[in-house]
Scaffold this motif. Structure first.
Motif, PDB file in Angstrom:
ATOM      1  N   GLY A 261      28.492  51.664  36.899  1.00  0.00           N
ATOM      2  CA  GLY A 261      27.739  52.208  38.030  1.00  0.00           C
ATOM      3  C   GLY A 261      26.491  51.421  38.356  1.00  0.00           C
ATOM      4  N   CYS A 262      25.860  51.853  39.455  1.00  0.00           N
ATOM      5  CA  CYS A 262      24.686  51.146  39.966  1.00  0.00           C
ATOM      6  C   CYS A 262      23.841  52.163  40.749  1.00  0.00           C
ATOM      7  N   PRO A 263      22.519  52.106  40.587  1.00  0.00           N
ATOM      8  CA  PRO A 263      21.686  53.090  41.301  1.00  0.00           C
ATOM      9  C   PRO A 263      21.523  52.779  42.787  1.00  0.00           C
TER      10      PRO A 263
ATOM     11  N   ARG B 278      22.937  51.499  46.708  1.00  0.00           N
ATOM     12  CA  ARG B 278      24.113  51.826  47.523  1.00  0.00           C
ATOM     13  C   ARG B 278      24.170  50.857  48.693  1.00  0.00           C
ATOM     14  N   CYS B 279      24.461  49.618  48.401  1.00  0.00           N
ATOM     15  CA  CYS B 279      24.535  48.602  49.449  1.00  0.00           C
ATOM     16  C   CYS B 279      25.724  48.914  50.361  1.00  0.00           C
ATOM     17  N   ALA B 280      25.531  48.609  51.644  1.00  0.00           N
ATOM     18  CA  ALA B 280      26.497  49.033  52.658  1.00  0.00           C
ATOM     19  C   ALA B 280      27.877  48.398  52.476  1.00  0.00           C
ATOM     20  N   TYR B 281      27.936  47.261  51.789  1.00  0.00           N
ATOM     21  CA  TYR B 281      29.200  46.524  51.667  1.00  0.00           C
ATOM     22  C   TYR B 281      29.889  46.754  50.318  1.00  0.00           C
ATOM     23  N   CYS B 282      29.321  47.616  49.487  1.00  0.00           N
ATOM     24  CA  CYS B 282      29.770  47.704  48.094  1.00  0.00           C
ATOM     25  C   CYS B 282      30.308  49.096  47.775  1.00  0.00           C
ATOM     26  N   ALA B 283      31.373  49.154  46.984  1.00  0.00           N
ATOM     27  CA  ALA B 283      32.008  50.435  46.646  1.00  0.00           C
ATOM     28  C   ALA B 283      31.685  50.878  45.221  1.00  0.00           C
TER      29      ALA B 283
ATOM     30  N   LEU C  80      23.192  39.414  39.438  1.00  0.00           N
ATOM     31  CA  LEU C  80      22.116  40.192  38.810  1.00  0.00           C
ATOM     32  C   LEU C  80      21.157  40.688  39.877  1.00  0.00           C
ATOM     33  N   HIS C  81      20.552  41.826  39.617  1.00  0.00           N
ATOM     34  CA  HIS C  81      19.470  42.272  40.500  1.00  0.00           C
ATOM     35  C   HIS C  81      18.261  41.372  40.289  1.00  0.00           C
ATOM     36  N   ILE C  82      17.591  41.080  41.358  1.00  0.00           N
ATOM     37  CA  ILE C  82      16.477  40.137  41.306  1.00  0.00           C
ATOM     38  C   ILE C  82      15.172  40.814  40.897  1.00  0.00           C
TER      39      ILE C  82
ATOM     40  N   ASN D  71      18.424  47.450  49.737  1.00  0.00           N
ATOM     41  CA  ASN D  71      16.972  47.353  49.565  1.00  0.00           C
ATOM     42  C   ASN D  71      16.621  46.940  48.149  1.00  0.00           C
ATOM     43  N   LYS D  72      17.506  46.140  47.561  1.00  0.00           N
ATOM     44  CA  LYS D  72      17.280  45.840  46.162  1.00  0.00           C
ATOM     45  C   LYS D  72      16.407  44.622  45.932  1.00  0.00           C
ATOM     46  N   VAL D  73      16.024  43.934  46.984  1.00  0.00           N
ATOM     47  CA  VAL D  73      15.117  42.800  46.806  1.00  0.00           C
ATOM     48  C   VAL D  73      14.309  42.603  48.080  1.00  0.00           C
TER      49      VAL D  73
END
Ligand code: SF4
Length: 487
Positions: free
Chosen positions: A218-220, A222-227, A296-298, A375-377
């Motif tokens: 999982g991931c906190p 919610r990018c528009a292109y990712c499931a 990786l998240h930046i 909004n991760k970077v």
């Protein structure tokens, strides 16, 4: 294990596609299930149709750098619906005769489990299920995995499986198999506690050239292109100690050197997760190499994390920087709510600005219209992260940065400026071709933007054909951009 306990055959199917390469990819979910079944007394055998190390195959390119490499491939006719794509289509993996031989030489299974990954690879699943049907007509076939979850109805209608499972299915699996095999056992793990899972059964493979590691699901974001949110609705993690023990296990027992983290959120909450994991690796003196094929998240990539990554043996780093989203074009096609308000409704001439602009200025310009996509970077954070990595000791070559391209309405010509910006910051740009994914926020925009009927057939999700470009695109342009990333 009881001698007469039921036999379950698990299969990783072929890939049918225009392109495929082994970037430390293994069916980790299927092998985790195989391991759970063994833990509960089942006999398990495994057919990996993508086996690069099958003893009966002489494949000169099977050993690539750090364990990566080319799959064996056989050119096959293109799917009818993609007849106009000017590329060869192939079945990636071992010959059908070897799959037949393995089924013939294995004890007859009570159940066959098949996994799935990319949605547009489903013809490989259909082919393998057809073969099982022909050879083992009375044995039930259960299909799970990512394609089965994202395209459930399609999978039910088109694969020939007796049962299709959607989502993470470990919790109900023993019950399902009890119904199918009449074998009862007491559950010996807790589906809610990842530390109670046995390690995935990589030892069922012909060889273990590398081990993919999942420290959680999982991931906190919610990018528009990712499931990710659809496939793993919650962020769940193993303890750092459990992860270090697994790395030590494969390294010490099977001499594995290369480990690829496949988490969606490896660096999130670094103080309580990746930092103690890497400190554990160092304390135990494990001389291994790490790779992060998933971006990786930046933002959480601090100076301390970068130093620990270098000291503990990271060799391949991939950062995710989706700078290409043009909000105006997405809203025009009726897509994700909120994008239009973020848009500047016009195109900036990044290429022309580039020579005089700093990395930071370029980032600010790019970030201006992309907040609704993810909004991760933010501006400055990419440059900062790359600086930490370089000061920790990494060379530009090791710091790959994915640039997502081919999004709905995206003008490929704009990529040139992004490529230059990444290089100016001291990293290596890598084009990541967008594949439209059902259940994501961007799906309806993708359907509207595509020159194909994406809803009708997952074969059109194939990122090799840039499905969300309205017009057939120019291969020369793609080649030019790819060349630019390498210069
Ligand atoms: S940060 Fe990565 S894994 Fe998380 S939602 Fe965005 S693209 Fe998906």
């Amino acid at each position: 294990m009881e001698k007469d306990s039921p036999h379950v055959l698990v299969i990783n199917p072929w890939i049918y596609a225009f392109a495929a390469y082994d970037f430390w990819a293994k069916p980790i979910g299927l092998l985790a299930i195989a391991s759970i079944l063994r833990l509960h007394g089942y006999q398990v055998s495994y057919i990996d149709c993508l086996d690069r190390y099958h003893p009966d195959v002489s494949h000169p390119e099977k050993a690539g750098r750090f364990g990566k490499g080319h799959y064996l491939k056989t050119q096959i006719p293109k799917p009818e619906k993609l007849y106009d794509v000017p590329r060869n289509y192939s079945r990636y993996g071992i010959p059908e005769s070897l799959v037949r031989k393995t089924i013939n030489n294995s004890p007859k299974p009570k159940v066959v489990l098949v996994t799935s990954l990319m949605t547009y690879w489903y013809p490989g699943i259909v082919a393998v299920i057809e073969l099982v049907r022909e050879m083992l007509p009375e044995v039930p076939v259960v299909l799970g995995g990512i394609y089965a979850s994202l395209c459930y109805d399609h999978a039910v209608q088109h694969t020939g499986a007796d049962m299709v499972l959607s989502g993470q299915c470990e919790a109900g699996l023993l019950e399902l198999l009890e119904n199918l095999t009449e074998y009862t056992c007491t559950c010996r793990f807790s589906a809610d506690e990842l530390d109670t899972y046995p390690y995935p059964a990589f030892d069922l493979q012909s060889a273990i050239p590398y081990v993919p590691i999942l420290t959680g699901h999982g991931c906190p974001f919610r990018c528009a292109y990712c499931a990710s949110w659809f496939l793993s609705p919650e962020l769940r993690r193993r303890s750092p100690q459990h992860v270090v023990e697994e790395i030590a296990y494969w390294h010490e027992k099977y001499s594995v050197l290369d480990f690829a983290f496949y988490d969606d959120a490896l660096l999130i909450d670094a103080d309580r997760h990746i930092i103690p994991i890497l400190e554990g690796v160092l304390t135990q003196g494990l001389e291994v190499r790490f790779h992060t094929p998933n971006a990786l998240h930046i933002r959480p990539l601090s100076r301390e994390v970068a130093r620990l990554m270098f000291r503990s043996g990271f060799k391949t780093i991939r950062l995710g920087l989706e700078l290409q989203q043009r909000a105006h074009s997405t809203s025009r096609s009726g897509g994700t709510a909120g994008l239009a308000s973020e848009s500047k409704n016009g195109k900036l001439s990044y290429s022309r600005r580039f020579p005089a602009a700093s990395c930071r200025e370029l980032q600010t310009a790019f970030f201006d219209g992309r907040k609704a996509m993810d909004n991760k970077v933010g501006p400055g954070e990419f440059e900062q992260a790359v600086d930490y990595l370089r000061k920790a000791g990494f060379k530009n070559e090791a710091i790959g940065t994915y640039l997502l391209c081919g999004l709905p309405g995206h003008d490929l010509a704009e990529l040139e400026a992004s490529i230059k910006m990444v290089k100016a910051c001291g990293a290596r740009p890598i084009l990541a071709q967008y594949s439209p994914i059902p259940h994501t926020a961007l799906w309806s925009a993708a359907v509207s933007a595509s020159r194909y009927d994406l809803d009708s057939d997952p074969i059109f999700h194939n990122n090799s054909i840039f499905p969300c470009q309205k017009e057939p695109f120019s291969w020369e342009q793609i080649s030019y951009l790819k060349k630019l990333t390498r210069e």
